[in-house]
Design an enzyme around this catalytic site. Structure first.
Site, PDB file in Angstrom:
ATOM      1  N   GLU A  18      86.137  37.411  45.527  1.00 52.25           N
ATOM      2  CA  GLU A  18      85.916  38.380  44.520  1.00 52.25           C
ATOM      3  C   GLU A  18      87.043  39.387  44.221  1.00 52.25           C
ATOM      4  O   GLU A  18      87.391  39.875  43.269  1.00 52.25           O
ATOM      5  CB  GLU A  18      84.620  39.261  44.922  1.00 52.25           C
ATOM      6  CG  GLU A  18      83.384  38.591  44.914  1.00 52.25           C
ATOM      7  CD  GLU A  18      82.967  38.095  43.484  1.00 52.25           C
ATOM      8  OE1 GLU A  18      83.728  38.604  42.455  1.00 52.25           O
ATOM      9  OE2 GLU A  18      82.035  37.056  43.405  1.00 52.25           O
ATOM     10  N   CYS A  63      78.500  32.388  27.060  1.00 52.43           N
ATOM     11  CA  CYS A  63      78.708  33.544  26.317  1.00 52.43           C
ATOM     12  C   CYS A  63      80.064  34.168  26.270  1.00 52.43           C
ATOM     13  O   CYS A  63      80.079  35.285  26.985  1.00 52.43           O
ATOM     14  CB  CYS A  63      77.249  34.323  26.852  1.00 52.43           C
ATOM     15  SG  CYS A  63      77.195  35.864  25.707  1.00 52.43           S
ATOM     16  N   CYS A  82      76.207  29.674  21.211  1.00 51.47           N
ATOM     17  CA  CYS A  82      74.466  29.937  21.337  1.00 51.47           C
ATOM     18  C   CYS A  82      73.510  28.752  21.434  1.00 51.47           C
ATOM     19  O   CYS A  82      72.596  28.830  22.053  1.00 51.47           O
ATOM     20  CB  CYS A  82      74.164  30.791  20.250  1.00 51.47           C
ATOM     21  SG  CYS A  82      75.248  32.499  20.519  1.00 51.47           S
ATOM     22  N   CYS A  89      72.717  27.692  24.854  1.00 51.97           N
ATOM     23  CA  CYS A  89      72.522  28.683  25.846  1.00 51.97           C
ATOM     24  C   CYS A  89      71.247  28.606  26.315  1.00 51.97           C
ATOM     25  O   CYS A  89      70.324  28.652  25.645  1.00 51.97           O
ATOM     26  CB  CYS A  89      72.857  30.136  25.136  1.00 51.97           C
ATOM     27  SG  CYS A  89      72.595  31.538  26.294  1.00 51.97           S
ATOM     28  N   CYS A 131      67.448  36.213  23.353  1.00 50.94           N
ATOM     29  CA  CYS A 131      68.677  37.105  22.965  1.00 50.94           C
ATOM     30  C   CYS A 131      68.437  37.803  21.576  1.00 50.94           C
ATOM     31  O   CYS A 131      68.231  37.111  20.672  1.00 50.94           O
ATOM     32  CB  CYS A 131      69.798  35.931  22.755  1.00 50.94           C
ATOM     33  SG  CYS A 131      71.435  36.892  22.202  1.00 50.94           S
TER      34      CYS A 131
HETATM   35 FE1  SF4 Z   1      75.216  34.915  24.539  1.00 50.42          FE
HETATM   36 FE2  SF4 Z   1      72.807  35.385  23.174  1.00 50.42          FE
HETATM   37 FE3  SF4 Z   1      74.494  33.416  22.403  1.00 50.42          FE
HETATM   38 FE4  SF4 Z   1      73.158  33.306  24.794  1.00 50.42          FE
HETATM   39  S1  SF4 Z   1      72.280  33.155  22.672  1.00 50.42           S
HETATM   40  S2  SF4 Z   1      75.423  32.589  24.290  1.00 50.42           S
HETATM   41  S3  SF4 Z   1      73.181  35.312  25.474  1.00 50.42           S
HETATM   42  S4  SF4 Z   1      74.853  35.600  22.398  1.00 50.42           S
END
Ligand code: SF4
Length: 414
Positions: free
Chosen positions: A58, A214, A221, A224, A230
């Protein structure tokens, strides 16, 4: 106490929180990158050893890309696999291994903290985020949360740059994400969301999502795992932030988490409307004259003089070619003169300004300084006796130079 933020910025439905945790962890189990510190944290039975590995990784990952860190991490862990081993290292060895990774005070503080673990904490790592932050120099709130959740299973959240981006998008937070008020809200949110049975994996999953899906400029998206939670995506697709009050930005001027009224949602940006940051301060410009003094070594190979920087301040304790900060606007001729004066101390003999050969300029960006090195060279005949009253100095071959604790900027200079 400040009023709770409007509903569109909150996670208030327990069923939604549960679903989000499940989706994120399932995705992480399937898609996570294999990284050496993750492998160690998953396989090492000793919690303190896990904590040390997470801690080292880290600290190295602060401001530095994963791809760069892997090799440094592996070499570090091979050389100093425990805080006890690190406590016995010299600062010179630490700087040598750290050379090229940047932000050199990180290595130094890591070593100071390891010494503290050995000498004041009976060799035991602190085991909660609160104690880690309180007792170990260089361990901030984020690093403490990461170590405690990943190594000791404490159900505590983490907030780093990746998490900030993901949470701001999930909940349409467009106020300045570097402001203390927003950061505090994000910590509350991270602590509320973290999975109670797999806190370390959950935190890593949230960060992994920000690092691989993201991402800042073109988030994926469609792939995701938490897209159904979201609100930024919903707003992009349907023009509204979810099934919340029928308003675009809930507070219009009054909400502490919405974009400022003067900079409303920009539909051409989509989800990348979030997060937003106040404009960064421009780095200050600085110029430094530096001279590569060169002599023929005993086998005829060139050798270069390097000198050690002071033990505090920028690049503390690192080695460099004799260098001198230049006043703004100094003419070329004057630059040579002041540099020649400076070199006289190192060489113990007069240096003629006209003998310095101008090589070119090297630009290096530190976090807060736009540094230009004005590079000269000077071949020397005969031996030079180094003055022990000056900072430590030594002659090195090119190979020795690269193995020394020198900064990336000096490697560029060479
Ligand atoms: Fe990011 Fe929302 Fe797109 Fe997922 S859906 S990648 S959380 S902006």
């Amino acid at each position: 106490a400040p009023a709770p933020p409007p509903a569109q910025h909150l996670f208030s439905d327990p069923a939604e929180i549960e679903a989000l945790r499940g989706n994120l962890l399932a995705w992480y189990d399937k898609c996570k990158r294999d990284l050496p510190w993750r492998t160690l944290a998953a396989t090492e039975p000793d919690a303190d050893r896990r904590a040390y590995a997470v801690w080292v990784s880290e600290i190295m990952l602060q401001q530095t890309q994963v791809a760069t860190v892997i090799d440094y991490y592996n070499r570090w862990m091979q050389k100093w696999p425990t805080p006890q081993a690190l406590a016995q290292a010299s600062l010179e060895e630490v700087n040598e291994l750290w050379a090229g990774l940047g932000y050199y005070s990180r290595g130094k503080r890591l070593q100071e903290a390891a010494r503290k673990v050995v000498s004041e904490l009976a060799g035991q790592m602190p085991r909660t985020a609160e104690d880690l932050q309180k007792l170990l120099p260089g361990v901030g709130r984020y690093t403490a949360g990461a170590i405690a959740s990943i190594s000791y299973g404490q159900a505590t959240g983490v907030v780093d740059g990746n998490v900030i981006r993901v949470l701001c998008r999930l909940r349409c937070i467009g106020a300045d994400s570097s402001s203390p008020a927003v950061i505090e809200r994000l910590w509350d949110m991270a602590n509320a969301l973290v999975d109670r049975s797999r806190p370390g994996d959950f935190n890593q999953a949230l960060m992994e999502l920000g690092a691989t899906v993201c991402v800042p400029k073109a988030p994926l998206c469609g792939e995701c795992p938490v897209k159904q939670h979201c609100r930024a995506r919903r707003r992009k697709l349907f023009g509204k932030p979810a099934s919340v009050p029928d308003v675009e930005d809930c507070g219009v001027g009054g909400c502490p988490l919405c974009p400022p009224a003067a900079e409303p949602w920009d539909s051409s940006l989509g989800v990348t409307n979030f997060p937003r940051k106040a404009a960064k301060k421009q780095p200050r410009a600085a110029r430094t004259a530096t001279c590569v003094l060169e002599r023929r070594g005993c086998h005829g190979a060139p050798e270069y003089l390097i000198v050690q920087r002071p033990s505090s301040g920028l690049l503390a304790g690192l080695w460099e070619f004799p260098s001198l900060p230049l006043a703004q606007g100094l003419q070329e001729e004057k630059q040579r003169e002041v540099l020649a004066d400076h070199l006289r101390a190192w060489t113990g003999r007069p240096v003629v300004a006209g003998g310095l050969r101008f090589i070119g300029e090297v630009v290096h960006i530190f976090s807060h300084i736009h540094q230009t090195y004005v590079v000269y060279s000077l071949p020397l005949d005969g031996d030079v006796t180094l003055d022990p009253a000056l900072s430590p100095s030594r002659w090195v071959t090119e190979k020795e130079f690269h193995a020394s604790a020198v900064s990336t900027a000096m490697k560029k200079v060479l």
